[in-house]
Design a protein around this motif. Structure first.
Motif, PDB file in Angstrom:
ATOM      1  N   GLU A 199       4.593 -20.210   7.956  1.00 14.17           N
ATOM      2  CA  GLU A 199       5.155 -20.464   6.938  1.00 14.17           C
ATOM      3  C   GLU A 199       4.517 -20.255   5.638  1.00 14.17           C
ATOM      4  N   SER A 259       1.984 -24.021   7.753  1.00 14.76           N
ATOM      5  CA  SER A 259       1.712 -24.902   9.260  1.00 14.76           C
ATOM      6  C   SER A 259       0.193 -24.977   9.551  1.00 14.76           C
ATOM      7  N   GLY A 280      12.765 -22.829   8.252  1.00 14.20           N
ATOM      8  CA  GLY A 280      11.306 -23.583   8.163  1.00 14.20           C
ATOM      9  C   GLY A 280      11.243 -23.618   6.347  1.00 14.20           C
ATOM     10  N   GLN A 315       7.744 -20.244  12.303  1.00 12.93           N
ATOM     11  CA  GLN A 315       6.954 -21.109  11.962  1.00 12.93           C
ATOM     12  C   GLN A 315       5.579 -20.979  12.990  1.00 12.93           C
TER      13      GLN A 315
END
Length: 535
Positions: free
Chosen positions: A268, A290, A238, A263
């Motif tokens: 993140e 996210s 990520g 994630q």
């Protein structure tokens, strides 16, 4: 360089349990016992940057198409935050597309920027993906801020930061994310010198200092004589935090990953600001990249310096940091401060938490027409091929962020006695992916309570009273239930529940709407708006 030693905090809890508690059940912020739980701000404070000046901490957050733009918040302990102002009063000074008669910048507008303090002023630089880079200065972060100045008219760039070196030379770093149509994931990071006034780039000084997949979120620091370039990039796991360091601002550089991400669990954490307390401890204030229905909330992570690298979070066996969800407060202060939310509309101006959806239409809202009330005049939504949702086309919609806490109750008292046929006014939740409207609609002189859930309407009682009380209540899962009252005491629910949503880099907005689909006619007077949220 001198190695900086971070004294570990107590009570770092295991990831899984605290993640579930914080994210699913709404626990957050100051716990009142000397500890805190992430997120410290359970709402859409995205694209953060933060600095310390003396004993005060200031942060800025992107606002996209909302006006006023680029919100400024303040804290004394990095946990309790309050809103103190905005940098940009008039979005049309950036682009006419952000005006009420265009409304053409969903997912665009004011993106990430930086806040710095040097030469006895606060400096904010930011960009939009279509209009280039802008800057403003102020002697106090609450404002007034100077009218925004366009630094560079360019498109396809983002995530800028200014930097003042020890000799006074100003630098500017930013990402070009539109460099190669065939390989859109690789971004170039550029470094420029600036003129002494900070209002122009020395374009011939352009130097590409890094390229990688999705490399952005740029920040520049100088710590113990070394230059540190913070950025993020996309890897298999990520979007992660990265740092480059060097003895010269132009390199050569060593590069290291600062954290690992998940994630789903930690969403993140990446864009943010590196901070040192007066006691010498280090932290990183970051958004979670996210987004969910509340947007991209903010967390405070400890920083452990290892061999001259600021590792963010709890270092693992590979000396790379992981997300942490709780710890001791960085600074012991008993006073708890909450982000502002309620407004009695009796000061002659909007409280600082409010942001219009786009630049509002002059003359269509007033505090002087009726003392102690906010008057909103109705007018027709614009025509748009891009947006079919009426709330995304209706000007003068007044909004603020929806919090992700266990108990949220937003209430509105509204005088509807001067409405006109075709007018609809009340409470709304909206993003670019879904919306709900709850309020009074007038047709043929009759006022009816109406709930519109993404185009599916439910009608309630006919309202003959002068005032109506409207309410939305939601929990940490973002499930809202509307209710109404004709006496301000007893509330009755109407219609199905509504799921708050995320869209175009923004979380859900709670707001006050007022439009007329037939003609520019009618008005409502808002007595008060009360939004209570809890820990």
């Amino acid at each position: 360089m001198n190695r900086i030693i971070f004294i570990p905090m107590l009570l770092w809890w295991q990831l899984s349990g605290i993640c579930s508690n914080a994210q699913m059940h709404g626990n957050w912020g100051d716990q009142g016992n000397g500890t805190y739980v992430n997120p410290v701000i359970p709402a859409d404070y995205s694209d953060l940057d933060a600095i310390r000046v003396g004993n005060d901490y200031y942060a800025i957050s992107s606002t996209m198409q909302f006006s006023p733009g680029m919100v400024v918040i303040h804290s004394r302990d990095l946990i309790n935050w309050e809103i103190i102002g905005h940098v940009v009063d008039d979005l049309t000074s950036i682009s006419p597309q952000m005006n009420w008669d265009r409304m053409n910048c969903y997912g665009k507008g004011i993106w990430a920027g930086s806040i710095r303090y040097y030469k006895n002023k606060f400096w904010v630089y930011f960009g939009t993906p279509d209009d280039g880079f802008f800057m403003s200065t102020a002697t106090h972060p609450a404002g007034p801020w100077e009218p925004v100045h366009q630094l560079w008219n360019v498109n396809g760039w983002d995530d800028c930061c200014s930097f003042c070196d020890d000799d006074g030379q100003l630098y500017f770093i930013a990402t070009n994310f539109a460099i190669d149509p065939k390989n859109k994931k690789k971004y170039n990071i550029h470094l420029f010198r600036m003129t002494p006034d900070g209002r122009s780039l020395v374009l011939e000084s352009d130097s590409i200092v890094h390229q990688s997949h999705g490399s952005e979120a740029n920040k520049l620091y100088k710590i113990n004589g070394l230059y540190y370039h913070y950025f993020s990039e996309v890897r298999t796991e990520g979007r992660v935090m990265m740092m480059a360091r060097s003895e010269s601002i132009y390199g050569p550089r060593e590069i290291r990953q600062l954290n690992h991400v998940d994630q789903k669990l930690d969403r993140e954490p990446n864009q943010g600001g590196l901070l040192q307390t007066p006691a010498g401890d280090w932290y990183f204030l970051t958004h979670h990249g996210s987004g969910d229905w509340e947007g991209r909330p903010a967390s405070l992570l400890p920083v452990h310096w290892t061999d001259g690298w600021p590792i963010v979070g709890k270092p693992g066996a590979d000396t790379i940091g992981r997300m942490v969800w709780s710890g001791e407060k960085p600074i012991s202060r008993k006073r708890k401060i909450s982000l502002q939310s309620s407004d009695g509309f009796n000061t002659g101006k909007l409280n600082v938490q409010w942001e219009w959806n786009y630049q509002p239409r002059p003359g269509k809202w007033s505090f002087t027409a009726r003392k102690g009330f906010l008057r909103l005049y109705a007018f027709t939504p614009i025509h748009s091929k891009k947006q079919t949702s009426v709330i995304l086309r209706a000007g003068n919609t007044l909004t603020q962020r929806s919090m992700r806490t266990p108990n949220n109750v937003a209430s509105l008292k509204i005088d509807i006695s001067h409405m006109a046929d075709g007018q609809f006014s009340g409470l709304t939740h909206f993003s670019t992916t879904s919306y709900s409207l709850f309020g009074i609609q007038q047709e043929k002189g009759v006022r009816t309570l109406v709930y519109d859930n993404n185009g599916k309407t439910t009608s309630g009682i006919t309202v003959g009273e002068k005032f109506i009380w409207l309410r939305s209540s939601w929990d940490s899962n973002g499930i809202s239930q509307y209710a109404f009252s004709t006496d301000g005491k007893s509330y009755k629910p109407l219609g199905s529940t509504y799921q708050l949503t995320w869209g175009s880099y923004r979380g859900d907005r709670i707001g006050i709407f007022n439009f007329n689909t037939q003609e520019d006619k009618g008005y409502v007077d808002i007595d008060w708006f009360r939004y209570d949220y809890s820990h």
